[in-house]
Design a protein around this motif. Structure first.
Motif, PDB file in Angstrom:
ATOM      1  N   ALA A   1       6.676   1.897 -12.320  1.00  0.00           N
ATOM      2  CA  ALA A   1       5.971   0.979 -11.422  1.00  0.00           C
ATOM      3  C   ALA A   1       4.838   0.273 -12.158  1.00  0.00           C
ATOM      4  O   ALA A   1       4.570  -0.908 -11.933  1.00  0.00           O
ATOM      5  CB  ALA A   1       5.443   1.738 -10.215  1.00  0.00           C
TER       6      ALA A   1
ATOM      7  N   TRP B   1       6.919  -4.120  -8.188  1.00  0.00           N
ATOM      8  CA  TRP B   1       6.935  -2.963  -7.293  1.00  0.00           C
ATOM      9  C   TRP B   1       6.084  -3.222  -6.060  1.00  0.00           C
ATOM     10  O   TRP B   1       6.339  -2.674  -4.984  1.00  0.00           O
ATOM     11  CB  TRP B   1       6.489  -1.704  -8.043  1.00  0.00           C
ATOM     12  N   SER B   2       5.104  -4.041  -6.223  1.00  0.00           N
ATOM     13  CA  SER B   2       4.326  -4.423  -5.050  1.00  0.00           C
ATOM     14  C   SER B   2       5.221  -5.123  -4.033  1.00  0.00           C
ATOM     15  O   SER B   2       5.200  -4.807  -2.836  1.00  0.00           O
ATOM     16  CB  SER B   2       3.191  -5.353  -5.479  1.00  0.00           C
TER      17      SER B   2
ATOM     18  N   HIS C   1       7.582  -2.642  -2.485  1.00  0.00           N
ATOM     19  CA  HIS C   1       6.966  -1.787  -1.474  1.00  0.00           C
ATOM     20  C   HIS C   1       6.721  -2.540  -0.179  1.00  0.00           C
ATOM     21  O   HIS C   1       6.606  -1.942   0.883  1.00  0.00           O
ATOM     22  CB  HIS C   1       5.659  -1.208  -2.011  1.00  0.00           C
ATOM     23  N   ASP C   2       6.638  -3.869  -0.286  1.00  0.00           N
ATOM     24  CA  ASP C   2       6.519  -4.685   0.923  1.00  0.00           C
ATOM     25  C   ASP C   2       7.874  -4.891   1.589  1.00  0.00           C
ATOM     26  O   ASP C   2       7.939  -5.355   2.729  1.00  0.00           O
ATOM     27  CB  ASP C   2       5.912  -6.053   0.581  1.00  0.00           C
TER      28      ASP C   2
ATOM     29  N   PRO D   1      10.835  -2.482   1.779  1.00  0.00           N
ATOM     30  CA  PRO D   1      11.531  -1.220   1.495  1.00  0.00           C
ATOM     31  C   PRO D   1      13.031  -1.317   1.736  1.00  0.00           C
ATOM     32  O   PRO D   1      13.795  -0.517   1.202  1.00  0.00           O
ATOM     33  CB  PRO D   1      10.891  -0.238   2.480  1.00  0.00           C
TER      34      PRO D   1
ATOM     35  N   HIS E   1       8.344   9.468  -0.655  1.00  0.00           N
ATOM     36  CA  HIS E   1       8.334   8.154  -1.299  1.00  0.00           C
ATOM     37  C   HIS E   1       7.186   7.313  -0.760  1.00  0.00           C
ATOM     38  O   HIS E   1       6.517   6.604  -1.527  1.00  0.00           O
ATOM     39  CB  HIS E   1       9.660   7.437  -1.089  1.00  0.00           C
ATOM     40  N   ALA E   2       6.965   7.394   0.540  1.00  0.00           N
ATOM     41  CA  ALA E   2       5.848   6.648   1.122  1.00  0.00           C
ATOM     42  C   ALA E   2       4.538   7.075   0.469  1.00  0.00           C
ATOM     43  O   ALA E   2       3.694   6.238   0.141  1.00  0.00           O
ATOM     44  CB  ALA E   2       5.792   6.881   2.630  1.00  0.00           C
TER      45      ALA E   2
ATOM     46  N   MET F   1       4.387   5.751  -3.128  1.00  0.00           N
ATOM     47  CA  MET F   1       4.202   4.313  -3.016  1.00  0.00           C
ATOM     48  C   MET F   1       2.758   3.983  -2.679  1.00  0.00           C
ATOM     49  O   MET F   1       2.145   3.109  -3.293  1.00  0.00           O
ATOM     50  CB  MET F   1       5.148   3.825  -1.934  1.00  0.00           C
TER      51      MET F   1
ATOM     52  N   ILE G   1       0.272   1.770  -5.004  1.00  0.00           N
ATOM     53  CA  ILE G   1      -0.414   0.582  -4.504  1.00  0.00           C
ATOM     54  C   ILE G   1      -1.917   0.707  -4.713  1.00  0.00           C
ATOM     55  O   ILE G   1      -2.573  -0.200  -5.213  1.00  0.00           O
ATOM     56  CB  ILE G   1      -0.117   0.378  -3.007  1.00  0.00           C
TER      57      ILE G   1
ATOM     58  N   GLY H   1       0.535   4.596   2.632  1.00  0.00           N
ATOM     59  CA  GLY H   1       1.943   4.478   2.267  1.00  0.00           C
ATOM     60  C   GLY H   1       2.839   4.696   3.466  1.00  0.00           C
ATOM     61  O   GLY H   1       3.802   3.956   3.695  1.00  0.00           O
TER      62      GLY H   1
ATOM     63  N   ALA I   1       5.372   1.981   5.154  1.00  0.00           N
ATOM     64  CA  ALA I   1       6.802   2.274   5.292  1.00  0.00           C
ATOM     65  C   ALA I   1       7.240   2.098   6.735  1.00  0.00           C
ATOM     66  O   ALA I   1       8.289   1.524   7.015  1.00  0.00           O
ATOM     67  CB  ALA I   1       7.097   3.691   4.812  1.00  0.00           C
TER      68      ALA I   1
END
Lengths: 201, 201
Positions: free
Chosen positions: A95, A102-103, A106-107, A109, A145-146, A149, A153, B150, B154
């Motif tokens: 990342a 990756w930003s 992540h926006d 998913p 993952h959240a 992430m 971020i 996060g 999500a």
DNA sequence: TCCATAGCCATACACCGTATGGCTGACGCT
DNA sequence: AGCGTCAGCCATACGGTGTATGGCTATGGA
């Protein structure tokens, strides 16, 4: 067939997305525009649209190929705690190589929704190892993952103190927290005592 | 002094940011443009710039007042695990009321950097209660916030299964994971056994 | 009375994504 | 050889964006 007047060879999707990724790396998602991208490729902006539906689709392509090419450590038989940490470290490293990419990921998913991606396969495997029951795998992996992430971020966007050691400590805290958390979730799967080293070599 | 020709009263920052927030709620961050906002207020776009430096500053105002007005549960003396959960629930509820706002906020963590915000004060208090040592408070709270953030992202962006019960379960998993994680971090601060119910009523 | 100024607005610039439609030249087919 | 098809490319244009610049106007203080 009617190759660009200014360039020699015809465009390829590969070339387009590679250059686009470079622009994103340099100037963030905002730094990537179809026009700049075209200029960079020495081509008319509208030429891009013969290889890509629109900007959103282009971003989707970039992100999903990045997700597919994620390099994660294989199963080396070590305790799940170590493997979970190794996974997090690898994800984090990937990342950090392309923060803007990756930003965007992540926006959105939904781009990495596919449960066959190496990311999810690896995470499932490790969580199974940790004793997470089958019906909880989806949920637990989503939550983990959240978390990761969120951490990525925060590190990318926030000015976590410039001191990289401090960031490292933060990362360590996060991993320990997650690991303990999973242990707590599954009832009892504490780390096995490190086996006595077989003196070899 | 030279009030808008089309409106009666002069603009106020309050009015501007309230309307801007409504536009964000309706159409996401992309749904807010200075021109639409001006139209909504029945005013020329450039009039806004007498009350706000630029769009970014406007967003900053909106986000930071939202952060300042966060409604979090007070210290009710209950075990820190319960308070941590209550905090997370409150944060989550607030975030869900204005997803676009919090989305922007999460993209710009520097807006809520101020350690005097009620969010951090509350989180610090609970973590102290949990036994997190003083020098680790900053780091730990950052990590926890990153996690919750996060999760919120999500939930907002991903199509976590439409089933709200499933989302609820996911949230529950996240909270349990965090709680156990913190317990694990601090060595040993397990939940005190629930005292035997005084049989009343 | 006069002026500084707060509040507002008209215009303009540079940028964005992309719809539309036309050009060109390589290819397959007869 | 002649022809049609179509991939690849491009010119133009439309409607959107944020905002710099500068001018108007009515109100407060002097």
């Amino acid at each position: 067939m009617a190759v660009s007047a200014r360039r020699g060879a015809p465009l390829t999707l590969e070339e387009i997305s590679t250059t686009a990724l470079r622009l994103m790396d340099e100037g963030g998602v905002a730094g990537l525009s179809m026009r700049k991208l075209a200029a960079e490729l020495d081509v008319n902006p509208m030429s891009l649209y013969h290889h890509v539906d629109n900007k959103e689709a282009l971003l989707r392509v970039i992100c999903s190929t990045a997700a597919q090419r994620l390099e994660l450590p294989p199963d080396d038989g070590s305790p799940w705690q170590d493997q979970l940490r190794a996974l997090a470290v690898a994800y984090h490293r990937n990342a950090m190589e392309h923060p803007a990419l990756w930003s965007h990921l992540h926006d959105h998913p939904e781009i990495i929704q596919d449960r066959d991606l190496v990311l999810w396969r690896t995470l499932y495997r490790i969580l199974r190892l940790a004793g997470v029951p089958e019906p909880e795998l989806r949920r637990t992996s989503d939550v983990l993952h959240a978390f990761v992430m969120g951490f990525v971020i925060a590190e990318t966007k926030g000015h976590l103190p410039d001191d990289p050691e401090e960031v490292e400590r933060g990362f360590d805290t996060a991993i320990r927290l997650i690991t303990r958390g999973v242990e707590g979730l599954t009832g009892l799967s504490p780390r096995p005592p490190t086996p006595p080293r077989t003196s070899q070599g």
